[in-house]
Structure formats: C-alpha cells, structure tokens
Design a protein around this motif. Structure first.
Motif, mmCIF file in Angstrom:
data_model
loop_
_atom_site.group_PDB
_atom_site.id
_atom_site.type_symbol
_atom_site.label_atom_id
_atom_site.label_comp_id
_atom_site.label_asym_id
_atom_site.label_seq_id
_atom_site.Cartn_x
_atom_site.Cartn_y
_atom_site.Cartn_z
ATOM 1 N N PRO A 26 0.816 -1.217 0.000
ATOM 2 C CA PRO A 26 0.000 0.000 0.000
ATOM 3 C C PRO A 26 0.847 1.263 0.000
ATOM 4 O O PRO A 26 0.432 2.295 -0.516
ATOM 5 C CB PRO A 26 -0.833 -0.110 1.274
ATOM 6 N N LEU A 27 2.054 1.183 0.558
ATOM 7 C CA LEU A 27 2.929 2.349 0.563
ATOM 8 C C LEU A 27 3.251 2.780 -0.861
ATOM 9 O O LEU A 27 3.165 3.962 -1.193
ATOM 10 C CB LEU A 27 4.223 2.027 1.328
ATOM 11 N N ILE A 28 3.576 1.834 -1.711
ATOM 12 C CA ILE A 28 3.878 2.156 -3.109
ATOM 13 C C ILE A 28 2.599 2.452 -3.888
ATOM 14 O O ILE A 28 2.517 3.388 -4.659
ATOM 15 C CB ILE A 28 4.636 0.996 -3.784
ATOM 16 N N GLY A 29 1.567 1.651 -3.668
ATOM 17 C CA GLY A 29 0.352 1.744 -4.476
ATOM 18 C C GLY A 29 -0.485 2.984 -4.245
ATOM 19 O O GLY A 29 -1.148 3.461 -5.159
ATOM 20 N N VAL A 30 -0.469 3.530 -3.049
ATOM 21 C CA VAL A 30 -1.394 4.623 -2.720
ATOM 22 C C VAL A 30 -0.653 5.936 -2.455
ATOM 23 O O VAL A 30 -1.261 6.939 -2.154
ATOM 24 C CB VAL A 30 -2.255 4.231 -1.493
ATOM 25 N N SER A 31 0.644 5.951 -2.624
ATOM 26 C CA SER A 31 1.393 7.148 -2.248
ATOM 27 C C SER A 31 1.674 8.096 -3.404
ATOM 28 O O SER A 31 2.555 8.942 -3.301
ATOM 29 C CB SER A 31 2.722 6.734 -1.596
ATOM 30 N N SER A 32 0.930 8.005 -4.479
ATOM 31 C CA SER A 32 1.190 8.926 -5.581
ATOM 32 C C SER A 32 0.551 10.292 -5.345
ATOM 33 O O SER A 32 0.998 11.286 -5.905
ATOM 34 C CB SER A 32 0.708 8.328 -6.900
ATOM 35 N N LYS A 33 -0.454 10.365 -4.484
ATOM 36 C CA LYS A 33 -1.102 11.643 -4.140
ATOM 37 C C LYS A 33 -1.308 11.714 -2.633
ATOM 38 O O LYS A 33 -1.657 10.717 -1.999
ATOM 39 C CB LYS A 33 -2.442 11.767 -4.848
ATOM 40 N N GLU A 155 4.897 13.573 -5.217
ATOM 41 C CA GLU A 155 4.253 14.684 -5.923
ATOM 42 C C GLU A 155 5.296 15.695 -6.401
ATOM 43 O O GLU A 155 5.198 16.221 -7.514
ATOM 44 C CB GLU A 155 3.217 15.363 -5.026
ATOM 45 N N LYS A 156 6.276 15.976 -5.566
ATOM 46 C CA LYS A 156 7.356 16.893 -5.964
ATOM 47 C C LYS A 156 8.195 16.293 -7.087
ATOM 48 O O LYS A 156 8.606 17.000 -8.013
ATOM 49 C CB LYS A 156 8.262 17.218 -4.762
ATOM 50 N N LEU A 157 8.465 14.996 -6.999
ATOM 51 C CA LEU A 157 9.276 14.339 -8.022
ATOM 52 C C LEU A 157 8.581 14.325 -9.386
ATOM 53 O O LEU A 157 9.246 14.331 -10.421
ATOM 54 C CB LEU A 157 9.627 12.920 -7.600
ATOM 55 N N GLU A 158 7.254 14.299 -9.387
ATOM 56 C CA GLU A 158 6.510 14.320 -10.652
ATOM 57 C C GLU A 158 6.761 15.625 -11.410
ATOM 58 O O GLU A 158 6.697 15.654 -12.634
ATOM 59 C CB GLU A 158 5.004 14.149 -10.406
ATOM 60 N N LEU A 159 7.055 16.689 -10.675
ATOM 61 C CA LEU A 159 7.302 17.990 -11.306
ATOM 62 C C LEU A 159 8.732 18.123 -11.822
ATOM 63 O O LEU A 159 9.034 19.014 -12.600
ATOM 64 C CB LEU A 159 7.018 19.113 -10.305
ATOM 65 N N LYS A 168 11.547 6.948 -13.348
ATOM 66 C CA LYS A 168 10.260 7.590 -13.088
ATOM 67 C C LYS A 168 9.246 6.587 -12.548
ATOM 68 O O LYS A 168 9.242 5.422 -12.922
ATOM 69 C CB LYS A 168 9.729 8.247 -14.358
ATOM 70 N N GLY A 169 8.387 7.059 -11.640
ATOM 71 C CA GLY A 169 7.334 6.224 -11.076
ATOM 72 C C GLY A 169 7.796 5.424 -9.872
ATOM 73 O O GLY A 169 8.355 5.964 -8.919
ATOM 74 N N VAL A 170 7.589 4.119 -9.919
ATOM 75 C CA VAL A 170 7.886 3.237 -8.786
ATOM 76 C C VAL A 170 9.382 3.163 -8.458
ATOM 77 O O VAL A 170 9.740 3.177 -7.279
ATOM 78 C CB VAL A 170 7.285 1.833 -9.025
#
Length: 191
Positions: A26-33, A155-159, A168-170
């Motif tokens: 869940p840490l990886i799966g739900v931590s994009s936002k 979120e910061k890394l996405e920018l 990128k991503g996981v």
C-alpha cells in the motif's frame, strides 16, 4: 511515561514501514497523491487500532484460556478482514470519491502485513490493553507519516524533469523509501 515511550518507539525507532519494511504494497500503491495517502492512513489507523484491541481480547480470553494459541494467525486475519469490510462499507457510503481513489488497495488492508504485524507483536511483547492501544496508535502514526511523506515526495518528483525515464514512477519511489529509511535510522538512540 511508558505509554509515550511505546508510541515513540513505534512511530520513529521501530517504524513498521521504514524500519521493518512491512506494508510496502500500500505504501507504493497509494502514495502517488497526498489525498489518497491520507485517506489510506486514516483507514489503516482505524483497522490497526481496533484490530489490536480485539485481537488482544481474543488472545487473552479465548485462545490462551482454551489452549488454542496455534490458531492465532488465522483468527487475527479473520478479525482484520472483518474490520476492513466495515471500513470499506463506511467509506463507500461516506466518501465515494476516496473509496474509488483507494480502489483495490482498500480491500488489500486485509493482507497489509503492518496490521497483522502490530497485532502479533503486541501479544509477543506481552503488552497489557493500554500498552496495546499505545502500540497500535504509534504504529498507525508511523504508517501515516511514512505514506504521507512519501506521497509528498512523489508529488514533488513528478514535477522534476531531470529524472531519467528508467527511474520515473515506482523506481524513484523505492529510492525515496530507502532514503527515508536511512533517515529514520537516526532515531535509533532516541528511546
């Protein structure tokens, strides 16, 4: 003072996610936002706290009394699965947006090893009911800190446009988790 020590140990020193690497899915799966990370941490907090109390009572008054301690894992998983179903129904009614944002990861709280790990660890440590609650609160706060911090970092890394495509991503999330884990090692001598 002992209860505060248990809470701090579980939040900072023995963080289940960053120190013991439980609950990585869940840490990886739900931590994009951060929104979904906050919702997941609230759901996990509820499940960990209630599951710890219920499993303590079941262990002490049923499993130990009748000499069937070997049933611990099965019984604990059934308790956790039942609580997750209640959380799922409540979120579906009260917050449909969060329910759909969490998606498949909400029912996966049942198999989130943090929840089972806290319940088993409370029994193994020989905690009383107040210490069990303190441990559950500390573990929940530790999970919440880990997932919300990771979500903010992601979120910061996405920018950031300077990250190579292969990271990128996981992959970059795993790098961030590793760095966070190393940072939390600094708390080892705190308590």
């Amino acid at each position: 003072m002992e209860l505060l020590k248990i809470i701090l140990l579980n939040v900072l020193v023995n963080n289940y996610v960053l120190g013991q690497f439980l609950g990585i899915c869940p840490l990886i799966g739900v931590s994009s936002k951060t929104e979904t990370a906050t919702g997941m941490s609230a759901a996990v907090t509820f499940v960990i706290t209630i599951a710890s109390i219920v499993t303590f009572v079941i262990q002490k008054y049923i499993l130990n009394r009748f000499g069937i301690e070997f049933m611990q894992t099965i019984v604990f998983i059934l308790v956790i699965a039942t609580l997750v179903q209640f959380v799922e129904m409540a979120l579906k009614k009260m917050s449909p947006n969060l329910y759909s944002a969490l998606g498949v990861f909400l029912p996966l709280i049942t198999t989130n090893c943090v929840v089972l790990g806290v319940a088993v660890n409370n029994i193994t440590e020989g905690y009383n009911i107040l210490e069990t609650i303190a441990s559950a609160i500390g573990a929940s706060l530790g999970f919440a800190i880990a997932i919300i911090l990771l979500a903010a970092i992601r979120e910061k890394l996405e920018l950031n446009q300077n990250i190579p495509d292969c990271f990128k991503g996981v992959p970059i999330a795993f790098v961030a988790i590793g760095l966070m884990s190393m940072a939390f090692i600094g708390f080892a001598g705190l308590v």
